[in-house]
Design an enzyme around this catalytic site. Structure first.
Site: not given
Length: 199
Positions: A8-10, A13, A36
Site C-alpha cells: 500500500v502507498s502509505s 493504509q 509509495s
C-alpha cells in the site's frame, strides 16, 4: 512455490485485503510493505526479488502493486522472469485452461502489455487534465500553487501555521487521517508535505 507481494502507498493504509487474498490461496511466504510506488528503494520488493528462484510464482493482487508506470513494471517483471519465476496477477486473466505453456505465456504477456498501456494512458490523461485546470486557474488569477499555500515561507500566516502543525505531527508519526482531522489540510497536501520531508 507461491510467493505473495503486497503493498500500500502509505502507513495509514491497510494491507489486510491483499493479505486475506493470499491467505485464501494458501500462500505462506509473503513480502509486504507500506511505501509509495514512487519510492525506488522499496526494501521488501528488493528482498522478494532476491529471494525468488526457478519455478517460483510471484503473486500480486493487481499489477499496480508492483509499480507505478509502464517502464517500472517492465523492469520488475523482466527481473522476475530472469530468475526463472513466473508472475500471477490476481485481477487479470490467468489462462489456466491453456495447456500449451508457450501460448499461455504469450496470452498472459499480451494482457499485461495492454493493461500497462491503458494504465499509462490514463495517468497521462489525468496529468493533462490537472495541467489544464492549473492553466485555467492561472488565467483567472486565482492559482496560488500548493507550495505557496502550505510552506514554511508562505505569505499567508494561516497556511504557514497549518504547515508547521502538519510537519510537527508527521515528525511524531501521527497517522495521515488524524492529521487531516486535526488540521483540515487535505490528505493530498499532507502526503506532499510528507514526501518533501522524506519521512
Amino acid at each position: 512455490m507461491q510467493i505473495g507481494y503486497a503493498r500500500v502507498s502509505s502507513t495509514d493504509q491497510n494491507l489486510d485485503r491483499q493479505l486475506k487474498q493470499f491467505e485464501g490461496l494458501g500462500i505462506k511466504k509473503i513480502f509486504a510493505e507500506k511505501i509509495s510506488g514512487k519510492d525506488r528503494s522499496r526494501p521488501k520488493l528488493r528482498e522478494m526479488l532476491q529471494y525468488i528462484h526457478d519455478d517460483d510464482e510471484v503473486v500480486v493482487t493487481s499489477l499496480d502493486r508492483l509499480g507505478r508506470n509502464s517502464q517500472d513494471l517492465t523492469t520488475i517483471i523482466e527481473e522476475i522472469r530472469s530468475k526463472g519465476a513466473v508472475i500471477n496477477i490476481l485481477d487479470l486473466p490467468t489462462f489456466d485452461g491453456v495447456q500449451d505453456k508457450n501460448l499461455k505465456a504469450l496470452l498472459s504477456n499480451l494482457v499485461m502489455e495492454i493493461y500497462k498501456y491503458t494504465a499509462e494512458e490514463e495517468r497521462k490523461k489525468i496529468k493533462s487534465r490537472q495541467r489544464e485546470g492549473i492553466d485555467l486557474s492561472k488565467a483567472r488569477g486565482v492559482y496560488q500553487g500548493s507550495n505557496t499555500l502550505y510552506s514554511a515561507t508562505s505569505k499567508n500566516p494561516k497556511y504557514r501555521v497549518l504547515y508547521e502543525k502538519v510537519v510537527s505531527l508527521l515528525k511524531k508519526n501521527t497517522p495521515i487521517v488524524e492529521i487531516y482531522r486535526q488540521t483540515g489540510v487535505s490528505r493530498m497536501t499532507i502526503y506532499k508535505i510528507k514526501r518533501e520531508m522524506n519521512v
